[in-house]
Design a protein around this motif. Structure first.
Motif, PDB file in Angstrom:
ATOM      1  N   ALA A  29       3.017   6.651   1.459  1.00 58.12           N
ATOM      2  CA  ALA A  29       3.017   5.820   2.512  1.00 58.12           C
ATOM      3  C   ALA A  29       2.878   6.437   3.933  1.00 58.12           C
ATOM      4  O   ALA A  29       1.895   5.947   4.716  1.00 58.12           O
ATOM      5  CB  ALA A  29       4.481   5.270   2.680  1.00 58.12           C
ATOM      6  N   ILE A  30       3.033   7.984   3.856  1.00 58.78           N
ATOM      7  CA  ILE A  30       2.599   8.428   4.816  1.00 58.78           C
ATOM      8  C   ILE A  30       1.092   8.807   5.113  1.00 58.78           C
ATOM      9  O   ILE A  30       0.350   8.687   5.953  1.00 58.78           O
ATOM     10  CB  ILE A  30       3.164   9.968   4.912  1.00 58.78           C
ATOM     11  N   GLY A  31       0.441   9.116   3.683  1.00 60.44           N
ATOM     12  CA  GLY A  31      -1.112   9.203   3.773  1.00 60.44           C
ATOM     13  C   GLY A  31      -1.765   7.830   4.188  1.00 60.44           C
ATOM     14  O   GLY A  31      -2.715   7.802   4.761  1.00 60.44           O
ATOM     15  N   VAL A  32      -1.077   6.651   3.728  1.00 64.06           N
ATOM     16  CA  VAL A  32      -1.817   5.404   4.044  1.00 64.06           C
ATOM     17  C   VAL A  32      -1.842   5.310   5.524  1.00 64.06           C
ATOM     18  O   VAL A  32      -2.818   4.829   6.383  1.00 64.06           O
ATOM     19  CB  VAL A  32      -1.371   4.366   3.378  1.00 64.06           C
ATOM     20  N   GLY A  33      -0.785   5.571   6.070  1.00 68.78           N
ATOM     21  CA  GLY A  33      -0.430   5.549   7.583  1.00 68.78           C
ATOM     22  C   GLY A  33      -1.623   6.256   8.559  1.00 68.78           C
ATOM     23  O   GLY A  33      -2.150   5.863   9.396  1.00 68.78           O
ATOM     24  N   LEU A  34      -1.634   7.678   8.027  1.00 70.11           N
ATOM     25  CA  LEU A  34      -2.422   8.683   8.657  1.00 70.11           C
ATOM     26  C   LEU A  34      -4.141   8.248   8.311  1.00 70.11           C
ATOM     27  O   LEU A  34      -4.918   8.474   9.021  1.00 70.11           O
ATOM     28  CB  LEU A  34      -2.610   9.720   7.948  1.00 70.11           C
ATOM     29  N   ILE A  35      -4.452   7.394   7.187  1.00 64.52           N
ATOM     30  CA  ILE A  35      -5.829   7.050   6.969  1.00 64.52           C
ATOM     31  C   ILE A  35      -6.072   6.119   7.934  1.00 64.52           C
ATOM     32  O   ILE A  35      -7.222   5.997   8.549  1.00 64.52           O
ATOM     33  CB  ILE A  35      -5.923   6.486   5.634  1.00 64.52           C
ATOM     34  N   TRP A  36      -5.107   5.133   7.859  1.00 65.70           N
ATOM     35  CA  TRP A  36      -5.586   3.779   8.836  1.00 65.70           C
ATOM     36  C   TRP A  36      -5.639   4.009  10.364  1.00 65.70           C
ATOM     37  O   TRP A  36      -6.287   3.605  11.142  1.00 65.70           O
ATOM     38  CB  TRP A  36      -4.665   2.634   8.641  1.00 65.70           C
ATOM     39  N   ALA A  37      -4.717   5.082  10.710  1.00 67.52           N
ATOM     40  CA  ALA A  37      -4.454   5.546  12.035  1.00 67.52           C
ATOM     41  C   ALA A  37      -5.977   6.248  12.409  1.00 67.52           C
ATOM     42  O   ALA A  37      -6.578   6.098  13.654  1.00 67.52           O
ATOM     43  CB  ALA A  37      -3.285   6.289  12.393  1.00 67.52           C
ATOM     44  N   ALA A  38      -6.321   6.874  11.421  1.00 67.83           N
ATOM     45  CA  ALA A  38      -7.733   7.697  11.679  1.00 67.83           C
ATOM     46  C   ALA A  38      -8.896   6.500  11.841  1.00 67.83           C
ATOM     47  O   ALA A  38      -9.687   6.825  12.931  1.00 67.83           O
ATOM     48  CB  ALA A  38      -7.956   8.783  10.646  1.00 67.83           C
ATOM     49  N   VAL A  39      -8.861   5.654  10.962  1.00 72.20           N
ATOM     50  CA  VAL A  39     -10.006   4.681  11.001  1.00 72.20           C
ATOM     51  C   VAL A  39      -9.762   3.833  12.338  1.00 72.20           C
ATOM     52  O   VAL A  39     -10.784   3.602  13.113  1.00 72.20           O
ATOM     53  CB  VAL A  39      -9.766   3.740   9.885  1.00 72.20           C
ATOM     54  N   SER A  55     -15.221   1.732   5.028  1.00 77.00           N
ATOM     55  CA  SER A  55     -15.480   2.067   3.466  1.00 77.00           C
ATOM     56  C   SER A  55     -14.867   3.232   3.260  1.00 77.00           C
ATOM     57  O   SER A  55     -14.279   3.256   2.246  1.00 77.00           O
ATOM     58  CB  SER A  55     -16.730   2.070   3.289  1.00 77.00           C
ATOM     59  N   ILE A  56     -14.926   4.338   4.138  1.00 79.80           N
ATOM     60  CA  ILE A  56     -14.169   5.603   3.689  1.00 79.80           C
ATOM     61  C   ILE A  56     -12.849   5.592   3.909  1.00 79.80           C
ATOM     62  O   ILE A  56     -11.975   6.025   2.751  1.00 79.80           O
ATOM     63  CB  ILE A  56     -14.403   6.889   4.829  1.00 79.80           C
ATOM     64  N   GLY A  57     -12.145   4.501   4.798  1.00 77.85           N
ATOM     65  CA  GLY A  57     -10.865   4.156   5.039  1.00 77.85           C
ATOM     66  C   GLY A  57     -10.173   3.364   3.477  1.00 77.85           C
ATOM     67  O   GLY A  57      -9.397   3.612   2.910  1.00 77.85           O
ATOM     68  N   TRP A  58     -11.010   2.241   2.957  1.00 76.41           N
ATOM     69  CA  TRP A  58     -10.396   1.654   1.681  1.00 76.41           C
ATOM     70  C   TRP A  58     -10.607   2.506   0.510  1.00 76.41           C
ATOM     71  O   TRP A  58      -9.636   2.755  -0.347  1.00 76.41           O
ATOM     72  CB  TRP A  58     -11.416   0.675   1.560  1.00 76.41           C
ATOM     73  N   THR A  59     -11.545   3.770   0.448  1.00 75.62           N
ATOM     74  CA  THR A  59     -11.719   4.679  -0.583  1.00 75.62           C
ATOM     75  C   THR A  59     -10.456   5.543  -0.605  1.00 75.62           C
ATOM     76  O   THR A  59      -9.849   5.513  -1.701  1.00 75.62           O
ATOM     77  CB  THR A  59     -12.983   5.384  -0.656  1.00 75.62           C
ATOM     78  N   THR A  60     -10.222   6.040   0.546  1.00 73.99           N
ATOM     79  CA  THR A  60      -9.178   6.876   0.616  1.00 73.99           C
ATOM     80  C   THR A  60      -7.683   6.179   0.415  1.00 73.99           C
ATOM     81  O   THR A  60      -6.634   6.896  -0.104  1.00 73.99           O
ATOM     82  CB  THR A  60      -9.014   7.870   2.000  1.00 73.99           C
ATOM     83  N   PHE A  61      -7.866   4.890   0.736  1.00 71.59           N
ATOM     84  CA  PHE A  61      -6.386   4.064   0.662  1.00 71.59           C
ATOM     85  C   PHE A  61      -6.116   4.130  -0.998  1.00 71.59           C
ATOM     86  O   PHE A  61      -5.090   4.035  -1.418  1.00 71.59           O
ATOM     87  CB  PHE A  61      -6.744   2.905   1.124  1.00 71.59           C
ATOM     88  N   VAL A  62      -7.084   3.697  -1.612  1.00 73.34           N
ATOM     89  CA  VAL A  62      -7.249   3.675  -3.007  1.00 73.34           C
ATOM     90  C   VAL A  62      -6.677   4.869  -3.804  1.00 73.34           C
ATOM     91  O   VAL A  62      -5.627   4.717  -4.631  1.00 73.34           O
ATOM     92  CB  VAL A  62      -8.393   3.019  -3.703  1.00 73.34           C
ATOM     93  N   LEU A  63      -7.120   5.917  -3.163  1.00 74.27           N
ATOM     94  CA  LEU A  63      -6.774   7.252  -3.945  1.00 74.27           C
ATOM     95  C   LEU A  63      -5.502   7.665  -3.398  1.00 74.27           C
ATOM     96  O   LEU A  63      -4.630   8.228  -4.475  1.00 74.27           O
ATOM     97  CB  LEU A  63      -7.797   8.352  -3.406  1.00 74.27           C
ATOM     98  N   LEU A  67      -1.940   7.573  -6.452  1.00 73.97           N
ATOM     99  CA  LEU A  67      -0.873   8.666  -6.372  1.00 73.97           C
ATOM    100  C   LEU A  67       0.454   8.112  -6.796  1.00 73.97           C
ATOM    101  O   LEU A  67       1.529   8.598  -7.584  1.00 73.97           O
ATOM    102  CB  LEU A  67      -0.891   9.582  -5.466  1.00 73.97           C
ATOM    103  N   ALA A  68       0.777   7.121  -5.882  1.00 72.73           N
ATOM    104  CA  ALA A  68       2.081   6.355  -6.118  1.00 72.73           C
ATOM    105  C   ALA A  68       2.312   5.676  -7.393  1.00 72.73           C
ATOM    106  O   ALA A  68       3.120   5.644  -7.926  1.00 72.73           O
ATOM    107  CB  ALA A  68       2.154   5.426  -4.981  1.00 72.73           C
ATOM    108  N   LEU A  69       1.265   5.077  -7.879  1.00 70.79           N
ATOM    109  CA  LEU A  69       1.068   4.226  -9.157  1.00 70.79           C
ATOM    110  C   LEU A  69       1.226   5.220 -10.244  1.00 70.79           C
ATOM    111  O   LEU A  69       2.115   5.021 -11.195  1.00 70.79           O
ATOM    112  CB  LEU A  69      -0.252   3.666  -9.316  1.00 70.79           C
ATOM    113  N   ILE A  70       0.764   6.466 -10.294  1.00 65.34           N
ATOM    114  CA  ILE A  70       1.108   7.569 -11.221  1.00 65.34           C
ATOM    115  C   ILE A  70       2.339   7.963 -11.245  1.00 65.34           C
ATOM    116  O   ILE A  70       2.790   8.213 -12.279  1.00 65.34           O
ATOM    117  CB  ILE A  70      -0.022   8.736 -11.030  1.00 65.34           C
ATOM    118  N   GLY A  71       2.937   8.124 -10.196  1.00 64.56           N
ATOM    119  CA  GLY A  71       4.270   8.295  -9.995  1.00 64.56           C
ATOM    120  C   GLY A  71       5.364   7.265 -10.738  1.00 64.56           C
ATOM    121  O   GLY A  71       6.259   7.796 -11.221  1.00 64.56           O
TER     122      GLY A  71
END
Length: 79
Positions: A29-39, A55-63, A67-71
């Motif tokens: 959740a923190i990572g997604v927030g930082l990603i979209w804030a940067a976009v 496109s960079i935002g969506w790619t890093t969002f998926v990554l 991690l949450a899905l693996i958890g």
């Protein structure tokens, strides 16, 4: 002897698994927030780069969500 070792290795504490999943969800959740804030910030500064930033935002969002899905998978394996 090997079955005992494998059984002990697979015996993960359920509470520890829940804490691990919660930590991975918070981290994602923190990572997604930082990603979209940067976009958003990058698009505001340079509107013509919006397509590349998205496109960079969506790619890093998926990554990050992966991690949450693996958890989540590890949590259900521990059950």
């Amino acid at each position: 002897m090997t079955t005992e070792v494998l059984a002990q290795a697979a015996d993960i504490n359920k509470g520890l698994a829940a804490i691990g999943y919660g930590t991975s969800a918070i981290g994602a959740a923190i990572g997604v927030g930082l990603i979209w804030a940067a976009v958003i910030n990058g698009t505001a500064r340079q509107p013509e780069a919006r397509g590349q930033l998205m496109s960079i935002g969506w790619t890093t969002f998926v990554l990050a969500e992966l991690l949450a899905l693996i958890g989540l998978v590890v949590f259900f394996i521990a059950q």
